[in-house]
Write a protein that holds these residues in place. Structure first.
Motif, PDB file in Angstrom:
ATOM      1  N   ASP A  36       0.867  -1.170   0.000  1.00  0.00           N
ATOM      2  CA  ASP A  36       0.000   0.000   0.000  1.00  0.00           C
ATOM      3  C   ASP A  36       0.906   1.223   0.000  1.00  0.00           C
ATOM      4  O   ASP A  36       1.639   1.457   0.959  1.00  0.00           O
ATOM      5  CB  ASP A  36      -0.893  -0.021   1.242  1.00  0.00           C
ATOM      6  CG  ASP A  36      -1.860   1.142   1.287  1.00  0.00           C
ATOM      7  OD1 ASP A  36      -1.903   1.937   0.312  1.00  0.00           O
ATOM      8  OD2 ASP A  36      -2.565   1.270   2.292  1.00  0.00           O
ATOM      9  N   THR A  37       0.896   1.985  -1.068  1.00  0.00           N
ATOM     10  CA  THR A  37       1.772   3.151  -1.179  1.00  0.00           C
ATOM     11  C   THR A  37       1.084   4.443  -0.737  1.00  0.00           C
ATOM     12  O   THR A  37       1.583   5.526  -0.987  1.00  0.00           O
ATOM     13  CB  THR A  37       2.284   3.314  -2.620  1.00  0.00           C
ATOM     14  OG1 THR A  37       1.168   3.498  -3.490  1.00  0.00           O
ATOM     15  CG2 THR A  37       3.104   2.112  -3.061  1.00  0.00           C
ATOM     16  N   SER A  38      -0.051   4.315  -0.075  1.00  0.00           N
ATOM     17  CA  SER A  38      -0.720   5.525   0.405  1.00  0.00           C
ATOM     18  C   SER A  38      -0.062   5.997   1.702  1.00  0.00           C
ATOM     19  O   SER A  38       0.434   5.199   2.488  1.00  0.00           O
ATOM     20  CB  SER A  38      -2.210   5.278   0.612  1.00  0.00           C
ATOM     21  OG  SER A  38      -2.416   4.267   1.568  1.00  0.00           O
ATOM     22  N   PHE A  39      -0.031   7.299   1.881  1.00  0.00           N
ATOM     23  CA  PHE A  39       0.555   7.884   3.085  1.00  0.00           C
ATOM     24  C   PHE A  39      -0.086   9.250   3.338  1.00  0.00           C
ATOM     25  O   PHE A  39      -0.731   9.828   2.466  1.00  0.00           O
ATOM     26  CB  PHE A  39       2.084   8.021   2.955  1.00  0.00           C
ATOM     27  CG  PHE A  39       2.519   8.911   1.822  1.00  0.00           C
ATOM     28  CD1 PHE A  39       2.715  10.275   2.011  1.00  0.00           C
ATOM     29  CD2 PHE A  39       2.727   8.386   0.559  1.00  0.00           C
ATOM     30  CE1 PHE A  39       3.115  11.090   0.970  1.00  0.00           C
ATOM     31  CE2 PHE A  39       3.127   9.186  -0.486  1.00  0.00           C
ATOM     32  CZ  PHE A  39       3.322  10.547  -0.287  1.00  0.00           C
ATOM     33  N   CYS A 108       6.358   1.608   1.403  1.00  0.00           N
ATOM     34  CA  CYS A 108       5.685   0.354   1.746  1.00  0.00           C
ATOM     35  C   CYS A 108       5.649   0.168   3.263  1.00  0.00           C
ATOM     36  O   CYS A 108       4.876  -0.645   3.761  1.00  0.00           O
ATOM     37  CB  CYS A 108       6.396  -0.839   1.111  1.00  0.00           C
ATOM     38  SG  CYS A 108       6.244  -0.882  -0.681  1.00  0.00           S
ATOM     39  N   VAL A 109       6.488   0.889   3.975  1.00  0.00           N
ATOM     40  CA  VAL A 109       6.582   0.749   5.428  1.00  0.00           C
ATOM     41  C   VAL A 109       5.992   1.965   6.139  1.00  0.00           C
ATOM     42  O   VAL A 109       5.211   1.828   7.073  1.00  0.00           O
ATOM     43  CB  VAL A 109       8.055   0.531   5.855  1.00  0.00           C
ATOM     44  CG1 VAL A 109       8.188   0.477   7.361  1.00  0.00           C
ATOM     45  CG2 VAL A 109       8.614  -0.731   5.220  1.00  0.00           C
ATOM     46  N   ALA A 110       6.370   3.148   5.706  1.00  0.00           N
ATOM     47  CA  ALA A 110       5.913   4.387   6.353  1.00  0.00           C
ATOM     48  C   ALA A 110       4.524   4.757   5.848  1.00  0.00           C
ATOM     49  O   ALA A 110       4.264   4.732   4.648  1.00  0.00           O
ATOM     50  CB  ALA A 110       6.884   5.517   6.069  1.00  0.00           C
ATOM     51  N   SER A 111       3.636   5.090   6.755  1.00  0.00           N
ATOM     52  CA  SER A 111       2.291   5.497   6.355  1.00  0.00           C
ATOM     53  C   SER A 111       2.039   6.978   6.634  1.00  0.00           C
ATOM     54  O   SER A 111       0.995   7.507   6.281  1.00  0.00           O
ATOM     55  CB  SER A 111       1.239   4.660   7.077  1.00  0.00           C
ATOM     56  OG  SER A 111       1.346   4.831   8.466  1.00  0.00           O
TER      57      SER A 111
END
Length: 123
Positions: A36-39, A108-111
């Motif tokens: 999920d590439t949303s942030f 992929c890790v940081a939201s």
């Protein structure tokens, strides 16, 4: 004569081997790793963010200001989705002209990217 027979038998054996069903190897298709590439970009600083840039770390430039004609006041947040997976670089410019950067953030890790008075941090 014996040699000719042996060659003929060998050729027949190879021909028959081609007709024998060969064992099949299983091919396992592994799906491409996705994330999920949303942030969110949250402004926890005491100043208004006038410009926001983010781009894939492999690129050399910042590209367009993601805020456009808008701003990001203190206490507010905006949501984005990165076009690709991987590492991204972020840059903000406050209303006083001061800027801060944060590089090599794995989307992929940081939201969330949090803007603080001391700079940027990834959560």
């Amino acid at each position: 004569m014996k040699r000719r027979n042996w060659v003929a038998l060998a050729a027949m054996g190879l021909g028959l081997a081609a007709c024998v069903e060969q064992p099949q190897r299983a091919v396992v298709m592994v799906p491409a790793q996705s994330c999920d590439t949303s942030f969110r970009v949250a402004n926890a600083s005491s100043r208004t963010v006038e410009r926001l840039y983010f781009s894939h770390s492999s690129r050399s430039g910042w590209g367009n200001d993601q805020l456009g004609s808008s701003v990001l006041p203190p206490g507010r947040q905006l949501s984005y989705r990165a076009a690709n997976t991987g590492l991204y670089d972020f840059r903000v410019v406050w209303d006083n002209g001061r800027a801060a950067e944060l590089r090599q953030v794995n989307v992929c890790v940081a939201s969330q990217i949090t803007v603080t008075n001391g700079g940027l941090r990834a959560n």
